[in-house]
Scaffold this active site. Structure first.
Site, PDB file in Angstrom:
ATOM      1  N   LYS A  54       0.818  -1.193   0.000  1.00  0.00           N
ATOM      2  CA  LYS A  54       0.000   0.000   0.000  1.00  0.00           C
ATOM      3  C   LYS A  54       0.857   1.249   0.000  1.00  0.00           C
ATOM      4  O   LYS A  54       0.398   2.348  -0.281  1.00  0.00           O
ATOM      5  CB  LYS A  54      -0.867   0.047   1.268  1.00  0.00           C
ATOM      6  CG  LYS A  54      -1.728  -1.157   1.508  1.00  0.00           C
ATOM      7  CD  LYS A  54      -2.394  -1.018   2.899  1.00  0.00           C
ATOM      8  CE  LYS A  54      -2.819  -2.343   3.416  1.00  0.00           C
ATOM      9  NZ  LYS A  54      -3.260  -2.279   4.827  1.00  0.00           N
ATOM     10  N   GLY A  55       2.149   1.087   0.349  1.00  0.00           N
ATOM     11  CA  GLY A  55       2.998   2.233   0.636  1.00  0.00           C
ATOM     12  C   GLY A  55       3.166   3.235  -0.485  1.00  0.00           C
ATOM     13  O   GLY A  55       3.434   4.404  -0.238  1.00  0.00           O
ATOM     14  N   GLU A 110       7.458   2.089  -6.536  1.00  0.00           N
ATOM     15  CA  GLU A 110       7.666   1.631  -5.153  1.00  0.00           C
ATOM     16  C   GLU A 110       7.726   2.807  -4.189  1.00  0.00           C
ATOM     17  O   GLU A 110       8.084   3.919  -4.575  1.00  0.00           O
ATOM     18  CB  GLU A 110       8.987   0.847  -5.065  1.00  0.00           C
ATOM     19  CG  GLU A 110       8.826  -0.658  -5.216  1.00  0.00           C
ATOM     20  CD  GLU A 110       8.269  -1.332  -3.961  1.00  0.00           C
ATOM     21  OE1 GLU A 110       7.731  -0.645  -3.077  1.00  0.00           O
ATOM     22  OE2 GLU A 110       8.374  -2.566  -3.876  1.00  0.00           O
ATOM     23  N   ASP A 111       7.424   2.533  -2.934  1.00  0.00           N
ATOM     24  CA  ASP A 111       7.567   3.552  -1.893  1.00  0.00           C
ATOM     25  C   ASP A 111       9.020   3.642  -1.442  1.00  0.00           C
ATOM     26  O   ASP A 111       9.592   4.724  -1.372  1.00  0.00           O
ATOM     27  CB  ASP A 111       6.640   3.271  -0.704  1.00  0.00           C
ATOM     28  CG  ASP A 111       6.796   1.863  -0.122  1.00  0.00           C
ATOM     29  OD1 ASP A 111       7.498   1.009  -0.718  1.00  0.00           O
ATOM     30  OD2 ASP A 111       6.205   1.604   0.946  1.00  0.00           O
ATOM     31  N   ASP A 114      14.587  -1.117   0.440  1.00  0.00           N
ATOM     32  CA  ASP A 114      15.360  -1.315   1.656  1.00  0.00           C
ATOM     33  C   ASP A 114      16.376  -2.426   1.366  1.00  0.00           C
ATOM     34  O   ASP A 114      17.377  -2.173   0.707  1.00  0.00           O
ATOM     35  CB  ASP A 114      14.346  -1.655   2.763  1.00  0.00           C
ATOM     36  CG  ASP A 114      14.934  -1.698   4.155  1.00  0.00           C
ATOM     37  OD1 ASP A 114      15.833  -0.913   4.441  1.00  0.00           O
ATOM     38  OD2 ASP A 114      14.472  -2.518   4.966  1.00  0.00           O
ATOM     39  N   LYS A 142      17.137   3.293   0.448  1.00  0.00           N
ATOM     40  CA  LYS A 142      18.083   3.180   1.567  1.00  0.00           C
ATOM     41  C   LYS A 142      19.248   2.321   1.083  1.00  0.00           C
ATOM     42  O   LYS A 142      19.277   1.108   1.333  1.00  0.00           O
ATOM     43  CB  LYS A 142      17.427   2.454   2.754  1.00  0.00           C
ATOM     44  CG  LYS A 142      16.477   3.255   3.587  1.00  0.00           C
ATOM     45  CD  LYS A 142      16.052   2.379   4.776  1.00  0.00           C
ATOM     46  CE  LYS A 142      14.870   2.939   5.507  1.00  0.00           C
ATOM     47  NZ  LYS A 142      14.327   1.955   6.484  1.00  0.00           N
ATOM     48  N   PHE A 163      14.196   4.309  10.141  1.00  0.00           N
ATOM     49  CA  PHE A 163      12.839   3.880   9.815  1.00  0.00           C
ATOM     50  C   PHE A 163      11.961   5.114   9.670  1.00  0.00           C
ATOM     51  O   PHE A 163      11.820   5.898  10.595  1.00  0.00           O
ATOM     52  CB  PHE A 163      12.270   2.937  10.865  1.00  0.00           C
ATOM     53  CG  PHE A 163      11.024   2.253  10.377  1.00  0.00           C
ATOM     54  CD1 PHE A 163      11.112   1.146   9.539  1.00  0.00           C
ATOM     55  CD2 PHE A 163       9.774   2.738  10.712  1.00  0.00           C
ATOM     56  CE1 PHE A 163       9.965   0.533   9.053  1.00  0.00           C
ATOM     57  CE2 PHE A 163       8.620   2.134  10.230  1.00  0.00           C
ATOM     58  CZ  PHE A 163       8.717   1.026   9.405  1.00  0.00           C
ATOM     59  N   VAL A 164      11.404   5.290   8.490  1.00  0.00           N
ATOM     60  CA  VAL A 164      10.645   6.509   8.193  1.00  0.00           C
ATOM     61  C   VAL A 164       9.166   6.208   7.939  1.00  0.00           C
ATOM     62  O   VAL A 164       8.802   5.090   7.567  1.00  0.00           O
ATOM     63  CB  VAL A 164      11.240   7.249   6.974  1.00  0.00           C
ATOM     64  CG1 VAL A 164      12.631   7.776   7.286  1.00  0.00           C
ATOM     65  CG2 VAL A 164      11.267   6.353   5.736  1.00  0.00           C
ATOM     66  N   ASP A 170       4.154   3.496   6.356  1.00  0.00           N
ATOM     67  CA  ASP A 170       3.496   3.268   7.643  1.00  0.00           C
ATOM     68  C   ASP A 170       4.423   2.687   8.698  1.00  0.00           C
ATOM     69  O   ASP A 170       5.482   2.144   8.387  1.00  0.00           O
ATOM     70  CB  ASP A 170       2.349   2.276   7.459  1.00  0.00           C
ATOM     71  CG  ASP A 170       2.863   0.844   7.233  1.00  0.00           C
ATOM     72  OD1 ASP A 170       3.589   0.631   6.240  1.00  0.00           O
ATOM     73  OD2 ASP A 170       2.570  -0.046   8.055  1.00  0.00           O
TER      74      ASP A 170
HETATM   75  P1  IMP Z   1      12.749  -4.624   1.167  1.00  0.00           P
HETATM   76  O1  IMP Z   1      12.217  -5.894   0.614  1.00  0.00           O
HETATM   77  O2  IMP Z   1      13.663  -4.852   2.332  1.00  0.00           O
HETATM   78  O3  IMP Z   1      13.377  -3.722   0.132  1.00  0.00           O
HETATM   79  O4  IMP Z   1      11.526  -3.894   1.849  1.00  0.00           O
HETATM   80  C1  IMP Z   1      10.726  -2.990   1.228  1.00  0.00           C
HETATM   81  C2  IMP Z   1       9.476  -2.773   2.044  1.00  0.00           C
HETATM   82  O5  IMP Z   1       9.760  -2.683   3.447  1.00  0.00           O
HETATM   83  C3  IMP Z   1       8.855  -1.461   1.678  1.00  0.00           C
HETATM   84  O6  IMP Z   1       7.956  -1.586   0.598  1.00  0.00           O
HETATM   85  C4  IMP Z   1       8.174  -1.055   2.967  1.00  0.00           C
HETATM   86  O7  IMP Z   1       6.892  -1.624   3.052  1.00  0.00           O
HETATM   87  C5  IMP Z   1       9.023  -1.645   4.053  1.00  0.00           C
HETATM   88  N1  IMP Z   1       9.964  -0.643   4.599  1.00  0.00           N
HETATM   89  C6  IMP Z   1      11.312  -0.662   4.516  1.00  0.00           C
HETATM   90  N2  IMP Z   1      11.852   0.388   5.136  1.00  0.00           N
HETATM   91  C7  IMP Z   1      10.809   1.118   5.622  1.00  0.00           C
HETATM   92  C8  IMP Z   1      10.726   2.347   6.373  1.00  0.00           C
HETATM   93  O8  IMP Z   1      11.724   3.010   6.721  1.00  0.00           O
HETATM   94  N3  IMP Z   1       9.473   2.761   6.696  1.00  0.00           N
HETATM   95  C9  IMP Z   1       8.347   2.095   6.337  1.00  0.00           C
HETATM   96  N4  IMP Z   1       8.381   0.943   5.638  1.00  0.00           N
HETATM   97  C10 IMP Z   1       9.602   0.460   5.295  1.00  0.00           C
HETATM   98 MG    MG Z   2       5.604  -1.578   1.273  1.00  0.00          MG
END
Ligand code: IMP
Ligand code: MG
Length: 192
Positions: A54-55, A110-111, A114, A142, A163-164, A170
């Site tokens: 949803k982000g 994407e939002d 990470d 990040k 963490f934002v 969210d």
């Molecule tokens: P990844 O698979 O580790 O790249 O994670 C990506 C997902 O983790 C994002 O789509 C977010 O839903 C969540 N996420 C990662 N970092 C943050 C943050 O700082 N705040 C909120 N959600 C985050």
């Molecule tokens: Mg997400």
């Protein structure tokens, strides 16, 4: 005890923010620039934007209004098993696309990237459907946290390993409506 929905009803969301990392005007300006770049890149071409729920919904809503060329939109939802603030790398598809992307130019919206696990899985899945092209735009990146190499085509803002929340992002499903990107106070995690 972590913040409960009841506690949220009695405080302002802004009170839980330690620091504003990217303010509203800066986000809006950047989104306009990204919209113009995508409009130029895909002028005269078929384009589908895929928002990852949803982000990315707030970013998506602003981005498509900054795009001046015709395009379609669609949505996917994924969920990673495991902890809430770090990605486990195991991804489940909760909602798939409604449209076919075969032979089409696709931009995944994407939002935040990470570890990159979620997106890496999603890209493999979408590539198997033979799009003409598959590119990625993310509001936030990040880079310090990256565990899987991913070529990201457009990044709104590179941010430090914090963490934002806000502008769609969210913590425990709250804070998505903040118009800026902020760092949560440690006390909100139950650590303060
Ligand atoms: P990844 O698979 O580790 O790249 O994670 C990506 C997902 O983790 C994002 O789509 C977010 O839903 C969540 N996420 C990662 N970092 C943050 C943050 O700082 N705040 C909120 N959600 C985050
Ligand atoms: Mg997400």
């Amino acid at each position: 005890m972590l913040s409960t929905p009841v506690a949220r009803l009695h405080s302002s969301l802004d009170d839980d923010i330690d620091q504003i990392l990217v303010d509203e005007a800066t986000i809006q300006q950047r989104v306009q620039t990204l919209g113009a770049q995508i409009s130029a890149e895909y002028a005269g071409k078929d384009l589908v934007l895929v928002s990852v729920l949803k982000g990315s919904i707030i970013f998506m809503a602003d981005l498509i209004r900054a795009i001046t060329i015709p395009h379609e939109i669609d949505f996917m939802a994924t969920s990673s098993y495991g902890a809430s603030t770090s990605s486990s790398g195991v991804v489940r598809i909760l909602k798939d696309l409604n449209v076919s992307i075969e032979g089409r130019n696709v931009v995944v919206v994407e939002d935040i990237i990470d570890s990159g696990h979620t997106l890496s899985y999603l890209l493999r899945l979408l590539n198997e459907r033979n799009p003409a092209s598959l590119r990625i735009i993310t509001l936030l990146d990040k880079p310090e946290r990256r565990a899987v190499a991913i070529d990201v085509d457009w990044v709104g803002f590179s941010i430090p390993n914090e963490f934002v929340v806000g502008y769609g992002l969210d913590y425990n499903e709250i804070y998505r409506n903040l118009p800026y990107i902020g760092i949560l106070k440690p006390s909100v995690y139950g650590a303060g």
